[in-house]
Scaffold this active site. Structure first.
Site, PDB file in Angstrom:
ATOM      1  N   ILE A  22      -7.467   8.859  -1.820  1.00  0.00           N
ATOM      2  CA  ILE A  22      -7.271   7.417  -1.883  1.00  0.00           C
ATOM      3  C   ILE A  22      -8.117   6.808  -0.772  1.00  0.00           C
ATOM      4  CG2 ILE A  22      -5.104   7.706  -0.565  1.00  0.00           C
ATOM      5  CD1 ILE A  22      -4.191   5.015  -1.727  1.00  0.00           C
ATOM      6  N   SER A  23      -8.980   5.885  -1.136  1.00  0.00           N
ATOM      7  CA  SER A  23      -9.934   5.321  -0.183  1.00  0.00           C
ATOM      8  C   SER A  23      -9.227   4.610   0.965  1.00  0.00           C
ATOM      9  CB  SER A  23     -10.860   4.319  -0.881  1.00  0.00           C
ATOM     10  OG  SER A  23     -11.705   4.962  -1.794  1.00  0.00           O
ATOM     11  N   SER A  24      -9.883   4.581   2.096  1.00  0.00           N
ATOM     12  CA  SER A  24      -9.407   3.795   3.226  1.00  0.00           C
ATOM     13  C   SER A  24      -9.245   2.339   2.815  1.00  0.00           C
ATOM     14  CB  SER A  24     -10.432   3.908   4.364  1.00  0.00           C
ATOM     15  OG  SER A  24     -10.378   2.783   5.214  1.00  0.00           O
ATOM     16  N   PRO A  25      -8.227   1.625   3.337  1.00  0.00           N
ATOM     17  CA  PRO A  25      -8.096   0.198   3.049  1.00  0.00           C
ATOM     18  C   PRO A  25      -9.357  -0.583   3.437  1.00  0.00           C
ATOM     19  CG  PRO A  25      -6.157   0.995   4.215  1.00  0.00           C
ATOM     20  CD  PRO A  25      -7.162   2.115   4.220  1.00  0.00           C
ATOM     21  N   ARG A  60       0.824  -1.217   0.000  1.00  0.00           N
ATOM     22  CA  ARG A  60       0.000   0.000   0.000  1.00  0.00           C
ATOM     23  C   ARG A  60       0.860   1.269   0.000  1.00  0.00           C
ATOM     24  NH1 ARG A  60      -5.073   2.214   0.628  1.00  0.00           N
ATOM     25  NH2 ARG A  60      -5.220   4.023   1.998  1.00  0.00           N
TER      26      ARG A  60
END
Length: 212
Positions: free
Chosen positions: A58-61, A32
């Site tokens: 960038i989206s949360s994992p 990541r």
């Protein structure tokens, strides 16, 4: 160290949302840190969305994990992603689906995403600079379609590019809220609409933003 941090991130995700073995394996196999802007490397493994320029995030994992699970990747051979962004979601999908096609309308972000994907040694992701609402007819139909941006209504052009029996997942705008929604295509139309959970995504925007 990176592998340990990734494993801890996956553990934190699984505490909040159950992960299937294949999706867990996909997350463990993608670095990541590569997809996070330099100034935020220290936050790469936190379960938070992070800014990445061009007013995008960038989206949360955790969100990426949910969208991936909701897409039900098993048995799918091709997936179309609307909104490549950092490339992280596409990278995860590349570990689960043989052919990944990802469209991004902001040229700067797409150039950066392509470089990150290449750095990861991933070769089954195809990218395109375009308005995602047009889809990508060249390689259609797709077994899965994933929106990584919110939209009020699914364009018919994309419905037609989804395989019969295919699944489409999108953050749908409804009553000033966003709800992750899953559709199945039957008899040429989207049916069996399932509202899964509330969310926050940047909206789908028409047109392109090219580098000057």
């Amino acid at each position: 160290m990176q592998a340990l941090k990734t494993a801890n991130m996956v553990l934190e995700i699984s505490k909040r949302f159950p992960l299937s073995p294949n999706v867990e394996k996909a997350f463990l196999s993608v670095n990541r840190e590569i997809f996070v802007p330099n100034g935020f490397k220290h936050l790469a493994y936190a379960l938070d969305a992070l800014p990445m320029g061009a007013s995008q995030w960038i989206s949360s994992p955790l969100t990426v994990a949910k969208m991936t699970e909701f897409l039900q990747c098993e048995g799918a051979d091709s997936v179309l992603e609307i909104g490549c962004g950092s490339g992280y979601q596409a990278a995860i999908l590349s570990k689960l689906i043989r052919r990944v096609f990802s469209i991004e309308r902001i040229e700067k972000l797409l150039i950066e995403a392509i470089a990150r994907i290449k750095l990861c040694g991933i070769y089954n992701i195809n990218t395109k600079l375009d308005d995602g609402q047009n889809g990508w007819t060249t390689f259609a139909p797709y077994d899965r379609i994933l929106f990584s941006a919110s939209i009020a209504e699914i364009p018919q052009s994309l419905v037609s590019q989804l395989n019969e029996g295919g699944i489409l997942v999108a953050p749908m705008v409804k009553n000033n809220m966003q709800i992750i929604t899953r559709f199945f295509k039957q008899n040429g139309i989207l049916t069996q609409k399932e509202e899964l959970e509330s969310c926050v995504f940047v909206p789908v925007v028409s047109g392109l933003e090219k580098e000057s």
